[in-house]
Design an enzyme around this catalytic site. Structure first.
Site, mmCIF file in Angstrom:
data_model
loop_
_atom_site.group_PDB
_atom_site.id
_atom_site.type_symbol
_atom_site.label_atom_id
_atom_site.label_comp_id
_atom_site.label_asym_id
_atom_site.label_seq_id
_atom_site.Cartn_x
_atom_site.Cartn_y
_atom_site.Cartn_z
ATOM 1 N N GLU A 209 0.808 -1.218 0.000
ATOM 2 C CA GLU A 209 0.000 0.000 0.000
ATOM 3 C C GLU A 209 0.841 1.269 0.000
ATOM 4 O O GLU A 209 0.331 2.356 0.258
ATOM 5 C CB GLU A 209 -0.964 -0.027 1.183
ATOM 6 C CG GLU A 209 -1.942 -1.196 1.063
ATOM 7 C CD GLU A 209 -2.995 -1.227 2.150
ATOM 8 O OE1 GLU A 209 -2.959 -0.352 3.040
ATOM 9 O OE2 GLU A 209 -3.847 -2.122 2.102
ATOM 10 N N LYS A 338 -15.672 -1.407 1.911
ATOM 11 C CA LYS A 338 -14.900 -1.895 0.765
ATOM 12 C C LYS A 338 -15.888 -2.435 -0.260
ATOM 13 O O LYS A 338 -16.579 -3.425 0.007
ATOM 14 C CB LYS A 338 -13.930 -2.995 1.190
ATOM 15 C CG LYS A 338 -12.804 -2.532 2.100
ATOM 16 C CD LYS A 338 -11.969 -3.711 2.561
ATOM 17 C CE LYS A 338 -10.746 -3.261 3.355
ATOM 18 N NZ LYS A 338 -10.001 -4.419 3.912
#
Length: 430
Positions: A209, A338
């Site tokens: 990330e 999400k």
């Protein structure tokens, strides 16, 4: 003049593309009768909850079993014939048609990656057909709130090849006057952190990330982040605070949490987290306990819920049924959103709505396997969620979302409001 027939779905095409980890994922393109089109690419996760919607992979040798040609075929051979002729403006009907066609509880019939790609592409096609930005199409005239970013600058757990147990250590620049300044503040701390790690002889390579992945203990990570905030010229806890993603399901087995050389009960795990909150300016903890440790979550909420935002990711998996269970049991006070956990835009919006009506905050989130798709940036503004989690300040698939939020803030002009400036960022709940 726009004709309603111009917004009818004419063609849907799909293809196998790559995500930020070099794994295949699904891209869908929806073309309307009037010539407008919308494209979307779905992400995928590394630390996935057991209760998430089913991501369809091919298996076999090709791409080491991770190919998505089955999902692509489902879009072109099954979904497209069912949706062509429907209005792209009727997102609910489009998604309902796909869910009915799928016929399963977890989208294993068609694959959540197939359904979501078409769902998001449909919304973008409709927005383009109307000549509207996606955030305005989804959120209407009230879509003016820019989210506080939760910036994952130290990666561990399943997101990095190091010895750090907790998955994410994040910067939260809630004290900025606007999103542009929040991004600058976080970026300056990110570069300061890199220098501090280099001075200690530690690795400054980055994880999935975009955050650094040094070999640190959990408390050492907190210490170096506070030091970086101060050295960059900001006040920890006042201008920039910290957030954690413990991802505790990853080290939970047989009722125990095994990390940092120890083994802890749920109550002892809560003690560990409380000690960290007492020591560092932590205002948000995600997945502090495992996805099915409901008793432990109840204790965590009782102990820390008024002081800290307690975010359920694996606990809730963007699912209204699991969220409702948490609401009924007064468990956690926030949900991580999400889109690929639940697998359609309509169900995602329903989860955000339920959270808001129940006094829970929502954090719009990326996945560790991301793409250049920026839908979640628009979604954060459209829903007035007030928070977004989309990685560090490096790697283009992360920065793409930040750059889209900069564009949205510029486009809104004087109407733009930064959630941190109005106290709508991470918080506990009375």
């Amino acid at each position: 003049m726009l004709d309603s027939l111009d917004l009818v779905i004419d063609t849907i095409v799909a293809r196998e593309v790559l995500d930020s980890r070099g794994n295949p994922t699904v891209e869908a393109e929806v073309l309307l009768e009037g010539g407008a089109s919308g494209r979307a690419i779905v992400p995928s996760g590394a630390s996935t909850g057991a209760h998430e919607a089913h991501e369809l992979r091919d298996g076999g040798d090709r791409y080491m079993g991770k190919g998505v040609t089955k999902a692509v075929d489902h879009i072109e051979e099954r979904i497209a014939p069912a949706l062509c002729g429907l209005s792209a403006l009727d997102q609910g009907s489009v998604d309902a048609a796909m869910l009915e066609l799928d016929g399963s509880d977890n989208k294993s019939g068609l694959g959540a990656n197939a359904i979501l790609a078409v769902s998001m592409a449909t919304a973008r096609a409709a927005a383009n057909g109307l000549g509207l930005p996606l955030y305005r199409y989804l959120g209407g005239p009230m879509a003016t709130l820019l989210p506080v970013p939760l910036m994952n600058v130290i990666n561990g757990g399943a997101h990095a090849a190091n010895n750090l147990d907790f998955q994410e250590f994040m910067l939260v620049p809630h004290g900025a006057p606007n999103f542009r300044e929040a991004l600058r503040m976080g970026t300056e701390v990110f570069h300061t952190l890199k220098n501090l790690l280099s001075e200690r002889g530690m690795s400054t390579s980055v994880g999935d990330e975009g955050g650094f992945a040094p070999d640190l203990g959990n408390e050492e990570a907190g210490e170096v982040l506070v030091q970086a905030i101060e050295k960059a010229g900001y006040k920890p806890g006042e201008q920039i605070s910290l957030a954690l993603d413990v991802a505790s399901t990853e080290f939970y087995s047989d009722g125990r949490y095994a990390f940092s050389g120890g083994s802890y009960s749920s109550a002892e795990m809560v003690d560990q987290l409380e000690q960290l909150v007492n020591r560092f300016p932590i205002i948000s903890i995600e997945d502090g306990l495992a996805e099915d440790d409901w008793e432990g979550w109840a204790l965590l909420t009782e102990r820390l819920g008024k002081r800290v935002q307690l975010v359920g990711d694996d606990l809730f998996v963007t699912n209204t049924k699991r969220l409702q269970r948490g609401i009924d049991a007064n468990t956690a006070n926030s949900i991580l959103i999400k889109v690929n956990q639940i697998g359609s835009l309509t169900e995602t919006l329903q989860a955000i709505d339920l959270a808001g009506r129940s006094g829970y905050t929502s954090v719009i989130s990326h996945r560790s396997g991301e793409t250049e798709d920026t839908t979640i940036a628009d979604l954060a503004v459209a829903t007035r969620a007030g928070q977004i989690k989309t990685g560090s300040l490096s790697r283009s698939e992360r920065v793409a979302k930040y750059n889209q939020l900069l564009r949205i803030e510029d486009e809104l002009g004087d109407q733009a409001v930064y959630a941190g400036a109005t106290g709508q960022g991470p918080r506990g709940r009375d």
